[in-house]
Design an enzyme around this catalytic site. Sequence first.
Site, PDB file in Angstrom:
ATOM      1  CG  ASP A 322      -2.174  -0.939   0.953  1.00  0.00           C
ATOM      2  OD1 ASP A 322      -2.488  -1.224  -0.210  1.00  0.00           O
ATOM      3  OD2 ASP A 322      -2.785  -1.367   1.937  1.00  0.00           O
ATOM      4  CD  GLU A 325       1.425  -2.534  -5.230  1.00  0.00           C
ATOM      5  OE1 GLU A 325       2.115  -3.508  -5.595  1.00  0.00           O
ATOM      6  OE2 GLU A 325       0.233  -2.657  -4.829  1.00  0.00           O
ATOM      7  CE1 TYR A 410      -8.871  -4.061   6.865  1.00  0.00           C
ATOM      8  CE2 TYR A 410      -9.120  -5.148   4.750  1.00  0.00           C
ATOM      9  CZ  TYR A 410      -9.104  -5.203   6.129  1.00  0.00           C
ATOM     10  OH  TYR A 410      -9.333  -6.397   6.759  1.00  0.00           O
ATOM     11  CG  HIS A 465      -7.282  -9.873   3.993  1.00  0.00           C
ATOM     12  ND1 HIS A 465      -8.624 -10.155   4.139  1.00  0.00           N
ATOM     13  CD2 HIS A 465      -7.055  -8.819   4.815  1.00  0.00           C
ATOM     14  CE1 HIS A 465      -9.174  -9.310   4.987  1.00  0.00           C
ATOM     15  NE2 HIS A 465      -8.233  -8.490   5.427  1.00  0.00           N
ATOM     16  CG  ASP A 476      20.120   8.555  16.064  1.00  0.00           C
ATOM     17  OD1 ASP A 476      20.153   7.426  15.546  1.00  0.00           O
ATOM     18  OD2 ASP A 476      20.423   9.596  15.454  1.00  0.00           O
ATOM     19  CG  ASP A 613      23.061   6.428  12.778  1.00  0.00           C
ATOM     20  OD1 ASP A 613      22.051   6.012  13.372  1.00  0.00           O
ATOM     21  OD2 ASP A 613      23.078   7.490  12.126  1.00  0.00           O
TER      22      ASP A 613
END
Lengths: 660, 660
Positions: A322, A325, A410, A465, A476, A613
């Site tokens: 989602d 796209e 949805y 689904h 950090d 990092d």
Amino acid sequence: MAHPIFKIPILVFLFLFTSIPSISSHPFDPLSSLEIQIVTSTVKSKFTNIAQRLTFHYVGIEDPNKPDVLSWVANPRSPPLPRQAFVVVRANKQTHEFIVSLANGKGSIVSEHVYQGTGFPTLTLQEQEEAIEVSLKHQPFISSIEKRGLNISDVVGSAFSIGWYGEAQSETKRIVKVLFFYKESTVNVWLRPIEGIETTVDLDDMVLTELKDIHVSVMPKSEGTEYQASTMRPPFLAETKPILVNQPHGPSFVVRGHTVSWANWDFHLSFDMRVGVVISTASIYDIDQQKKRQVLYRGQISELFVPYQDPTEEWYYRTFMDAGEFGMGSSAVALEPHHDCPSNAMFFDAYHAGQDGTPVKLENAYCMFEKYAGDIAWRHTEAVIPGELIREVRREVSLVIRTITVIGNYDYILDWELKKCGTIKLSVSLTGIMEGKTTTYKHESEVKEEIYGLLVAPNTIGINHDHFITYYLDLDIDGQENSFQKLKLKSFRTDGSTPRKSYWSVVSEEVKKELDARLRPTEPVELHIVNPNKKTAVGNKVGYRLIPGPMAIPLLSEDDYPQIRGSLCDYDIWVTPYNKSEKWAGGMYVDRGHGDKTLTQITEQNRDINNKDIVLWHTIGFHHHPSQDEFPIMPTLTGGFELRPTNFFDRNPILKMRSP
Amino acid sequence: MAHPIFKIPILVFLFLFTSIPSISSHPFDPLSSLEIQIVTSTVKSKFTNIAQRLTFHYVGIEDPNKPDVLSWVANPRSPPLPRQAFVVVRANKQTHEFIVSLANGKGSIVSEHVYQGTGFPTLTLQEQEEAIEVSLKHQPFISSIEKRGLNISDVVGSAFSIGWYGEAQSETKRIVKVLFFYKESTVNVWLRPIEGIETTVDLDDMVLTELKDIHVSVMPKSEGTEYQASTMRPPFLAETKPILVNQPHGPSFVVRGHTVSWANWDFHLSFDMRVGVVISTASIYDIDQQKKRQVLYRGQISELFVPYQDPTEEWYYRTFMDAGEFGMGSSAVALEPHHDCPSNAMFFDAYHAGQDGTPVKLENAYCMFEKYAGDIAWRHTEAVIPGELIREVRREVSLVIRTITVIGNYDYILDWELKKCGTIKLSVSLTGIMEGKTTTYKHESEVKEEIYGLLVAPNTIGINHDHFITYYLDLDIDGQENSFQKLKLKSFRTDGSTPRKSYWSVVSEEVKKELDARLRPTEPVELHIVNPNKKTAVGNKVGYRLIPGPMAIPLLSEDDYPQIRGSLCDYDIWVTPYNKSEKWAGGMYVDRGHGDKTLTQITEQNRDINNKDIVLWHTIGFHHHPSQDEFPIMPTLTGGFELRPTNFFDRNPILKMRSP
């Protein structure tokens, strides 16, 4: 109330933008409407002579380099960093990437690049609409609809991305399927699909390339599918009396530009057309150390993978990504005051670029509010001291930032919650309409075959689904160099010196390499991101702990195409060294992409992650086997996870919180 | 406001009780103060000539038989059921069980029985206090304290249950250890233990049987351990502005006696000295069927097992069973209005029996309030229909019932939340003080050995431990005969007719026997309690689904004594056929019990559970490795689980909920 900056007339804004270091000059500030215009005009000027469409698929801030951002944050009165935009356009059937400078309020191209890899950029809303329109006007399609006895004016369409199923890149076209629904007598079109008929539209050429009229499907009754209050007849559910949240002295947060201060938190709040809300440079004030301490450099959704589990002809390709796209930001819907967010919420507008490059305003794209749900931050009643009544209770008041993204049927309610104790809680609530498939079955007793879901109403199957959501969390912890630690809880036998035979203890493992960080916990383990260079007064490494969210084991075969593209759910936890360009768990270009630049490939570099990092990626998942209680609209289901300070503070950071 | 019934003078109450079928005559109504008096007087009259102490350990309602309760609930205007009490006393070093009838307002003994098995009843609060007092007055103990240079008047004690470590029953005495803490200059005694000294007290004789003066421990500084606002000095945490919840027209619930109606829910709300809040005969109104439908016959905590993970001499035995040993109800603390529960809460008092049989009032023992946390019950924005703005949003307002139990140092916030959609959410929030162990270490770098926890402050170790909470959930889904189904999500390969290679589907397994129901899910599975005799209009079995809570794998050896007693955490899910006498996951008599009547033995009967009246037991768990952020008082950590209607309704039961 809208975000104040959008109320300033453009001339004033220009003045602010060009002449003084304004309060809104945080390096991560989203592009303003004006900036979007400048950027897109600059890019358009490169394509004056093309015959074909020029479509804008992404326009957003190009992140400055992290050291520059951090020095700006350390000294926000210093001049603003040079602003640059990152732009993705489609022209001449190619994907072009630009970096555009915005120095002095003018656009100039810093770099341009034609992307050669697999996959295509995010679909624009407009091209989806055009693809639908092209289909609805296609005469053979109209004939097919009429053949079914349906009224073409009641037909609506929706564009479906179709994934990738092994074709060579040279044969992978930028196409969508358009599927159709019937709006006659109900707005709940998702439960009234016109199945057996679909079109394929080439988005680059914007032409219909195929019409498939496969079979005539049953049309489920519209009765019972409506959810609008205006259509309802008695009896109604017993109403409960009003319950109001109010803040007589207003909210406690202060918003300057896009920077927010609330209680002990400071952070930057932004919005991106691909991912929606972005929280960055978040720090918390430590009253003992009397200073702000870094927690999160940047947090956002990276991808949302939704594979449907019906492998048959008209459904097999429905395996959506989602964010990449459709755009979680560009698909954010206007929040309804008092309902989507409580009455004490502040609402923010956002801008993104339309397909033609013009700025599009998303009203009430996100909201922020203080939450008091009756919960307790800490308490104790002490009964052990005779003659004394000792009871101390502190209420839990937190700060919520919410956006709601609707991808077709949805609705995803996406919350960030910051607590005064330092906890960051992220949650995803699923609601909206289930995707219905028509069937001739009217009763479960007739079903003698696999239907890939559940009969939720006569002639309607709710199809199985999943939802896998990957969050990108560049923590950090009190500085950039961090390590990922697995604290494994292991059983031990005693030496027999007491009657006790066993106990558990913590065996700490500092993870050195990316591949060793990939994890689906099956044994008890605590997951810490620590700063090995900073210790508490008694010598513990300062850190944050991930309390994972719902973890769903993926059930597609490893060699299946959707799983290759959606490998973000192969593990629940991934850790990578920070790299500005690595943000996309499913790859940058996921539409029809081959899954060749996902977290799987990123982590295969197997880089050092120890005292570096680092970025934590967490995938939470929901397997969804529908139920009738979700018809015709789904009661919300919520899942989430927490990032919780763990030896980050020398002691409880809200010990000295006064009771109101 | 207190529960109205407690405001009625006793004479009026007597009148109500004896002459008319009162509104408070639900068969599960807790014993009133007067009833407790009648019951305990009746039992005392049996022991007029004993030389020794007579102590009351449990006095509560004796549950009537389920069919009788159900017929009463079906017709609440029928005469009240005969009321009986169940009583456990300790006399002559024996555990006596009585059933006492309360017919016509008079007590008479229906049955009596001397318990012969292992284990002892719940400790009374008073005998714990006496054991402490006996110790504090013991001259050699005073000398030991003085030897340490401590002031005896600043010493407080706490009684610790000591578990069972393999002794024969004949040698298992009803003893506790008393441990000591120092209240000089802080009320946070749990972080100021006087270690190296302990007493053992025989509770039946109430004599000190042993004083151990093993070593002189370090006394951690009191500085930084206080949590009372009155002791705090600046700087304080930035205060946030007031946030108020109010209901201008009052709450929406109606309380009649102990029966509550709210929105579509009706249930009975009671309180028991062993387990605290009990929710029973809960049903939900189905607006489509226009009738109330049963959901939960009875739900309560069954046991709470807290094993500490330090196996050394002074700690190994700390493996508490809080419900059975200390009483989750009798240890409930008075809730503070506006802080422990929000301003719109209603508070309820409760009564339990003191050690001598007199009624003890627990003020504000539990509260009930409507909750609006800014959440959304369901919503959808429809974008697919051109030219129409369709947006429907319903706010989530739920009902919370809360009690807080404090067992020594730990505060357990125990919530039941009922939602209009039919969901029941149970949550446990942990706060309070961690149990500190002293050490000579002041810095982590000095630690070269196993310390069984974390150095959380100089000279203080937070000891690793677990919390395993088992809920007893007698679901009656639309009737008594129910089945337990595992819906296993399995991967399948396709037949190759589309490019898709795989999908998942549901393989349903109706569990036939108790042993097959015991489960620690490691593969994807949905857990349903269904009524196989009732189907939705399209033929699905009506049911509820368990969405499990945090599941912690136990880490003690199977052969270790605490694990034998605490086998309730061997599995997360257990299902048994209903049997009125089977309520205790750790056994009825857990203090010093041998773990011979736990869920393990109960389920070893391996009875049929298919299409039977069944009970679901769910154990949720927390492994707790302390952190400094939890010193000197712990920010709340919450975990919970949901029971969610799944094909219980033909469609979304809150579809017809109007927006306020």
